[in-house]
Design a protein around this motif. Structure first.
Motif, mmCIF file in Angstrom:
data_model
loop_
_atom_site.group_PDB
_atom_site.id
_atom_site.type_symbol
_atom_site.label_atom_id
_atom_site.label_comp_id
_atom_site.label_asym_id
_atom_site.label_seq_id
_atom_site.Cartn_x
_atom_site.Cartn_y
_atom_site.Cartn_z
ATOM 1 N N THR A 288 84.736 5.761 -13.594
ATOM 2 C CA THR A 288 84.953 6.649 -12.449
ATOM 3 C C THR A 288 85.931 6.045 -11.449
ATOM 4 O O THR A 288 86.025 6.518 -10.319
ATOM 5 C CB THR A 288 83.617 6.943 -11.726
ATOM 6 O OG1 THR A 288 83.060 5.707 -11.279
ATOM 7 C CG2 THR A 288 82.648 7.672 -12.629
ATOM 8 N N ALA B 193 89.859 5.167 -18.327
ATOM 9 C CA ALA B 193 89.688 6.616 -18.484
ATOM 10 C C ALA B 193 88.213 6.993 -18.573
ATOM 11 O O ALA B 193 87.825 8.076 -18.137
ATOM 12 C CB ALA B 193 90.430 7.100 -19.725
ATOM 13 N N THR C 122 89.248 14.966 -20.313
ATOM 14 C CA THR C 122 87.979 15.060 -19.571
ATOM 15 C C THR C 122 87.958 16.204 -18.559
ATOM 16 O O THR C 122 86.896 16.518 -18.034
ATOM 17 C CB THR C 122 87.681 13.744 -18.817
ATOM 18 O OG1 THR C 122 88.657 13.549 -17.798
ATOM 19 C CG2 THR C 122 87.656 12.557 -19.757
ATOM 20 N N TYR D 193 96.304 6.618 -20.851
ATOM 21 C CA TYR D 193 95.331 6.902 -19.787
ATOM 22 C C TYR D 193 95.380 8.377 -19.395
ATOM 23 O O TYR D 193 94.349 9.038 -19.291
ATOM 24 C CB TYR D 193 95.593 6.010 -18.572
ATOM 25 C CG TYR D 193 94.740 6.369 -17.387
ATOM 26 C CD1 TYR D 193 93.389 6.044 -17.358
ATOM 27 C CD2 TYR D 193 95.269 7.067 -16.310
ATOM 28 C CE1 TYR D 193 92.593 6.403 -16.274
ATOM 29 C CE2 TYR D 193 94.476 7.425 -15.224
ATOM 30 C CZ TYR D 193 93.136 7.088 -15.211
ATOM 31 O OH TYR D 193 92.349 7.446 -14.155
ATOM 32 N N LYS E 49 92.435 11.128 -19.673
ATOM 33 C CA LYS E 49 91.943 11.847 -18.492
ATOM 34 C C LYS E 49 92.089 13.350 -18.671
ATOM 35 O O LYS E 49 91.228 14.119 -18.265
ATOM 36 C CB LYS E 49 92.695 11.398 -17.224
ATOM 37 C CG LYS E 49 92.086 10.212 -16.549
ATOM 38 C CD LYS E 49 90.638 10.465 -16.234
ATOM 39 C CE LYS E 49 90.042 9.449 -15.340
ATOM 40 N NZ LYS E 49 88.590 9.602 -15.189
ATOM 41 N N PHE F 51 91.607 7.889 -9.897
ATOM 42 C CA PHE F 51 92.777 8.234 -10.688
ATOM 43 C C PHE F 51 94.025 7.560 -10.118
ATOM 44 O O PHE F 51 94.802 6.939 -10.843
ATOM 45 C CB PHE F 51 92.938 9.758 -10.703
ATOM 46 C CG PHE F 51 94.138 10.244 -11.444
ATOM 47 C CD1 PHE F 51 94.110 10.356 -12.820
ATOM 48 C CD2 PHE F 51 95.297 10.597 -10.763
ATOM 49 C CE1 PHE F 51 95.221 10.797 -13.513
ATOM 50 C CE2 PHE F 51 96.408 11.048 -11.443
ATOM 51 C CZ PHE F 51 96.372 11.149 -12.826
#
Length: 185
Positions: free
Chosen positions: A90, A87, A119, A112, A116, A93
């Motif tokens: 980079t 997470a 963010t 996870y 995410k 996803f």
């Protein structure tokens, strides 16, 4: 007769912090610059992730350390820790989610996705909606699974302790789900 390429001595100047190499024919100052440039890579190869992060000079190097640490934890079946590191990295996803889906680990996937979700900015409404919907589904699957376990344990004689354990687990899961819904309604 001395060899012209032979080094006779190496001396240091502790005041100027320089090194000198000399032979009968020449004197050379040895300059040491950016000595720790690749130290982080050495620590990374040794799986000493904290030290690798400490010596990483920029975000690209730190991201490589995070990815390596995430993959290391994943390969050692430390899925929740790997979810945290993925997470922060980079790494794509889709690639990360696929890892957790393939091993059928909803707990790490949930961890996870929640990390995410934290963010994402408010401008990314579509991604927020998709991830939040997926998290709702995961939470409902967990609650339904616990309900099934409770019902199964109630049907079996002498399993009262299991019923209590499942009910306590369900209560924690339900509280967590309510907290999630309150935060991301």
């Amino acid at each position: 007769m001395a060899d012209a390429g032979a080094t006779n001595a190496l001396v240091t100047d502790p005041i100027e912090q320089t090194y000198w190499v000399y032979n009968p024919f020449a004197l050379y100052e040895v300059g040491i610059a950016d000595e720790d440039r690749d130290v982080w890579r050495i620590y990374l190869q040794r799986n000493q992730f904290d030290l690798a992060t400490k010596y990483a000079h920029d975000s690209a190097e730190r991201d490589l350390v995070l990815r390596a640490q995430a993959n290391y934890c994943f390969s050692n079946k430390q899925y929740n820790q790997s979810a945290d590191y993925f997470a922060q990295s980079t790494m794509s996803f889709e690639e990360t989610v696929l890892k957790f889906v393939q091993i059928h680990n909803n707990e790490a996937l949930q961890r996870y996705l929640e990390a995410k979700l934290e963010t994402l900015s408010n401008k990314e409404r579509m991604q927020i909606s998709l991830i939040a919907t997926w998290l709702v589904e995961i939470n409902l699957v967990i609650l339904n699974s616990l309900d099934n376990s409770i019902m199964t344990a109630k049907l079996e004689e002498g399993k009262d302790h299991l019923v209590r354990n499942y009910e306590a687990e369900r209560e924690v899961a339900e509280d967590s789900f309510k907290e999630f819904l309150g935060k991301y309604r």
